[in-house]
Each structure stands twice: as C-alpha cells, then as structure tokens.
Enzyme design. Structure first.
Site, short mmCIF file in Angstrom:
data_model
loop_
_atom_site.label_atom_id
_atom_site.label_comp_id
_atom_site.label_asym_id
_atom_site.label_seq_id
_atom_site.Cartn_x
_atom_site.Cartn_y
_atom_site.Cartn_z
CE LYS A 193 40.93 32.99 91.12
NZ LYS A 193 40.65 33.06 92.59
CB THR A 194 41.92 39.98 89.23
OG1 THR A 194 42.57 39.62 90.45
CG2 THR A 194 40.46 40.30 89.49
CB CYS A 392 35.68 37.44 44.00
SG CYS A 392 37.28 37.66 43.18
CG HIS A 521 36.38 40.93 47.11
ND1 HIS A 521 36.03 39.70 47.62
CD2 HIS A 521 37.39 40.70 46.24
CE1 HIS A 521 36.80 38.76 47.08
NE2 HIS A 521 37.64 39.34 46.24
CD GLU A 523 33.52 40.71 49.98
OE1 GLU A 523 32.78 41.04 49.03
OE2 GLU A 523 34.43 39.86 49.87
N1 GLN Z 1 40.52 32.52 42.63
C1 GLN Z 1 39.89 33.54 41.86
C2 GLN Z 1 40.89 34.45 41.18
O1 GLN Z 1 42.03 34.47 41.56
C3 GLN Z 1 38.93 34.35 42.71
C4 GLN Z 1 39.61 35.17 43.75
C5 GLN Z 1 38.68 35.63 44.82
O2 GLN Z 1 37.59 35.12 44.98
N2 GLN Z 1 39.11 36.59 45.62
O3 GLN Z 1 40.55 35.18 40.28
#
Ligand code: GLN
Length: 547
Positions: A193-194, A392, A521, A523
C-alpha cells in the site's frame, strides 16, 4: 541550478510513516557511494529529544550509546556512519534538541544576542544550521549528509525540518531531501500500500519541503504500478523513487542503491559528476558474507535486550558488528547466542550450556542485575578454557571473578555493586567520586579516546601488532591498583595501561586459549572490511577451539 560547483552540498535524510526503517544505514550507504565516487563526505545525526546527549538514556529504549573519539555520547547511527565511511566523527556530527537549546540559552545568558528577543524561529533553526556548517568546516566535506531522527509529522522534529528548509533558501540548489518511507503489505490484503507514503510526503510538503527522492522501504521490492502511483500523487519523478526492500545484510544496501544509480542522480542534481567509482572491496565483502566456509558460535551475556515480548539487539550493535566483521574476515558465518545470565543465578547446571559455544563475551553494562550470573559464566569460561572476551564491565567482572575464585577473596567485588566489600578490586576513579557526590551524571564519565601502552609479547600486543594503541572509553570504575601486585602474582597479567595515570586497561590470563578483558570499548573501532584486531584474535581463538 546549484549556486556553484564549489559550494558545499547538503543532503537531508528524513523518515516517513514509522521509525526504525534504517535511515541511519540509508544515510551511511549514500555517504559511502558519494565517497567512492570521489567526494569528501561527512554525516550528521540530529536527534529530536530534549536529552543533551544519549548518555543518560536506557539502552533498552534508545539502543547503544556510541562514544566518539572526542568523548561525546551519541546515537548508534554515528557508529554506522563511522563504519561505512571508514572515518572518525566528532561532537560536531551530533546534536539533539536539548544540546541546541542549551547552547542558545547559554548564549542568551552571556548577552550574545545584544538585547534582542531570542525566538524559537529563526534562532533555533539558525543554531542548527550553524552547527551543520561547523561540522562541514571541521571535516572539510564537500557533501554533508544530515539525518533527522524520528518521523515527519512529529512536533519534535519540526524545527529541524525548518532548518533544512531554510538552508535551501540560503543556498538555492545546494540542498536535496531524501524521504525514507515505508510501504506496508497488510496480511489480510497481501498487497503493498502506498497511501501512508503519500501522506508522509504531504506532511513534508506542509513544512515547505518537496523531497527529491523517496526510498521505498518494505518487505518486498516496489513494483511499477505502485511506483507510478506514488509519483503521480507526490510529484516525485518515478525514476527518483528508489526501491529499498529488506535485505539479509545491511552491507548489501550500498550495492542495491548503486544499481538504482542513486548517488549519481544526487550528484547530477547538484550539477556534479562521479570522479571515480570504486566498490571492489565492498563487493568482495558481500561475497564473503554470502559464501561462508565455516561457522563460529559466540555467546553474549548481556541484559539490555528485553522490551515487552520483543528482543531488541540495538543495545549491542557495535559488539555484534565487531563479531561479524571478525568472522567474515576468516570466511566464517557468525552465530550469536543471547545469554540471560540471571538463569545461571537460579540454576548452576545451566552453565554447561556454555560448552556449546566457541567463545563468550560479556559486554559493557551498569548496575547489579544479572551480575552474579555473569561472574559464574566467566568462571566457567576460565576453568573450561572457553575463549573469553570482556568489554569494559566484562573486564571488571573478570577481575572480580579472579579475585574471588583464584585468590579466594570470597566477597571481592566492584564498589559499583558492593561499596562495603572487604576486597574492592574494582573501585571508582577518584575524579568520578566527586562528580557522583554532586549528581553530575550527564556526559561526566571517563569518555573518549585515551592512549594505552601494551606489554611486549602479550596476547594484546600480538593481536594489535604494536605496543601503542588508542581506544575509546566510557566508565566510572577501574581496577584498584592496591590489589594489582597480588592479582598479578596469582597469574592475572595487566597487559595494557594508561601510563599517565597507571590505570589498568587490559587484563589477560597467560596459558588460557584466550582470556582478555579490556577497560575500553574496542567495538567502536571495528570496520566491515577491517576487523578490530582484538575481535579478530578472539574469533581466531574461537575457531581454534572447534578443533
Ligand atoms: N559500570 C562500569 C563502570 O562504570 C562499566 C561501564 C561499561 O561497561 N561501559 O565503570
């Protein structure tokens, strides 16, 4: 029609009908194509909420908090931009309603308006435009892509649409608009449907904007009759209505857009031409994704995936992408298993399920929910030689686990969970303690990029192939150096430190197939065609375990 070939060009990407259509990936894909056609590109995200940044929001509601190298807590779309454009963005690439108002109000308090009345219009859109131009200047971009969060028709993004409209008045011919819209196929009708898309264009029209392109998102491709119908009713030429059906991997999207010549059409509207066109690595990435030779099963023990009856994975998007990139690099198909660690708290025998994994990740997190279960899972991975990667919080909990079960300090903990523990192996950073006393929570963690020095011959140093690295952070707690000598004597190697403050950044267990915890981090730095070195090493260890 453009003011000049040299002036900066702007492409606004907006959403119609509903949110979650992949505007971020669409923006990233257009950016990638323009970049590969030889243009310097930058990407901005505008979030219409009043929060000053994404740092104070619950990931279950908002998804991942992505941290830029200069320490801004932003939206996960900034992560998509960085990964697709293979670039590092900064604070200037992100704004929210809250941050725009905050700077306006601060300016007003500093008499920056010279006695004038400060008004929502034009001062708010002017500030938005000023920020867009600042990001362009900083990145020296020729083309800026600006994604406006939310959906047209919401009160909260009206002022941003107004900024988008005003910019085109200021620079006629230098601004284009892309509407990412949705075409539902109601189950009872079985027909695409548009009408919702027609209404979305009208809503945009009422803000003074006629889109140049419509990206027609849907479960299926857009067919000719519906394309014609949308064109007839919206005034967007049929050739500029781009079919954008669901795909199995987001990395196909740039190639699909390229088939529809989307980027060339955008350039053409600006009076520009492709300077080159190189997508070879992107095509080879897609071949790898489609033709895996093996499988790798990785468990993630997190807590931010439940939303009512639905499982949302947005909170861990960069971790998921990192695993994918590392797996694809070695022609493996990643299979991610979501682990609810609280199950281990109720029933320890469930831990045996971890044997089915090739590796375990405990990602970042805050607070106490599921923590004891995570510690049990880490213990199991350590004792049963299952590759373990702690990010972390996952690093901090690995230290707690080691202190409890190797050193025998039964109540060892992080003071985040138990401030009264007799063995606070993880404790608050001194400067953070002050901030928490004053309820200074917003944007106040240890954020952004810091250097880290690696120990020669450590797993980390071998993975990176260097002893000096830069990684991004977001935390308030750290390894308590008082306990470091004893932890190290018992076999936990601190293989990476921030030397300026002697802060432990990486721990690892020599002799274990792979047991690495990082305070930062990693990632946030993965790239689709260039896996992060630590994720790559982890996945290699996972595959080795299969043998
Ligand atoms: N809660 C932990 C801290 O504040 C780890 C934080 C996290 O994993 N980003 O150091």
């Amino acid at each position: 029609m453009s003011t000049s070939k040299k002036s900066t060009k702007y492409v606004f990407i907006m959403g119609g009908v509903l949110s979650g259509l992949g505007k971020g990936v669409a923006t990233s894909s257009i950016g990638l194509l323009l970049q590969r056609k030889g243009y310097r590109v930058t990407s901005l995200k505008i979030d219409p909420y009043v929060n000053v940044d994404a740092g104070t929001m619950n990931p279950t509601e908002h998804g991942e908090v992505f941290v830029t190298k200069d320490g801004m807590e932003t939206d996960q779309d900034i992560g998509n931009y960085e990964r697709f454009l293979n670039t590092e963005l900064t604070k200037t690439n992100y704004m929210t309603t809250g941050s725009v108002y905050l700077s306006l109000i601060q300016a007003e308090r500093n008499l920056a308006f010279g006695g004038k009345q400060v008004e929502v219009v034009p001062h708010v859109p002017n500030e938005v435009i000023r920020r867009i131009r600042e990001a362009v200047k900083k990145s020296k971009a020729e083309i800026a892509l600006i994604e406006i969060g939310g959906t047209v028709g919401e009160y909260q993004n009206l002022l941003f649409l107004e900024a988008a409209r005003m910019l085109s008045q200021l620079q006629p011919g230098d601004v284009q608009y892309v509407l990412v819209s949705y075409l539902p196929i109601p189950g009872n009708l079985g027909e695409m449907k548009t009408k919702p898309t027609q209404y979305a264009v009208r809503t945009l029209n009422s803000a003074g904007i006629q889109p140049h392109f419509i990206l027609a998102r849907g479960s299926h491709a857009l067919d000719a009759p519906r394309r014609e119908r949308i064109a007839m009713n919206t005034g967007v030429p049929a050739k500029d209505i781009i079919s954008a059906p669901d795909v199995s991997s987001i990395y196909q999207i740039p190639l699909n857009f390229e088939k529809e010549h989307l980027a060339d059409k955008i350039l053409n509207n600006f009076g520009l031409k492709a300077r080159k066109n190189d997508l070879a690595d992107w095509k080879s990435l897609n071949r790898k994704i489609e033709n895996p030779k093996k499988k790798v099963r990785i468990g993630i023990a997190g807590k931010y995936f439940g939303s009512g009856d639905f499982t949302l994975l947005d909170a861990y998007i960069s971790v998921i992408e990192s695993i994918k990139h590392a797996a694809w690099a070695v022609h493996a198909k990643p299979e991610i298993v979501w682990i609810d660690s609280s199950e281990f708290e109720k029933n320890s025998s469930k831990l045996r399920g971890l044997d089915k994994l090739d590796g375990l990740i405990v990602p970042g997190g805050f607070g106490s929910r599921g923590i004891e279960g995570k510690i049990k899972a880490i213990q199991y991975a350590r004792e049963h030689k299952i590759p373990y990667f702690g990010l972390c919080y996952g690093m901090q909990l690995a230290v707690v686990e080691f202190a409890r079960h190797v050193l025998g300090w039964k109540d060892a903990n992080t003071t985040e969970i138990n401030p009264k523990t007799s063995h606070p192996v993880i404790h608050i950073l001194p400067e953070q303690e002050e901030k928490l006393k004053h309820k200074d929570y917003g944007g106040s963690m240890r954020l952004g990029e810091y250097p880290c020095k690696l120990k020669k011959d450590s797993v980390a140093a071998k993975a990176y192939g260097t002893q000096k690295i830069l990684e991004r952070h977001r935390h308030r707690y750290e390894l308590n150096n008082e306990y470091r000598p004893e932890l190290e004597k018992a076999g936990l190697l601190v293989s990476g430190t921030y030397t300026q403050k002697d802060l432990a950044e990486i721990v690892e267990l020599p002799g274990h197939p792979f047991f690495v915890g990082v305070q930062f981090h990693p990632e946030f730095l993965t790239r689709p065609t260039q896996a992060h070195p630590l994720f790559a090493a982890f996945v290699r260890a996972c595959l080795a375990k299969q043998k």
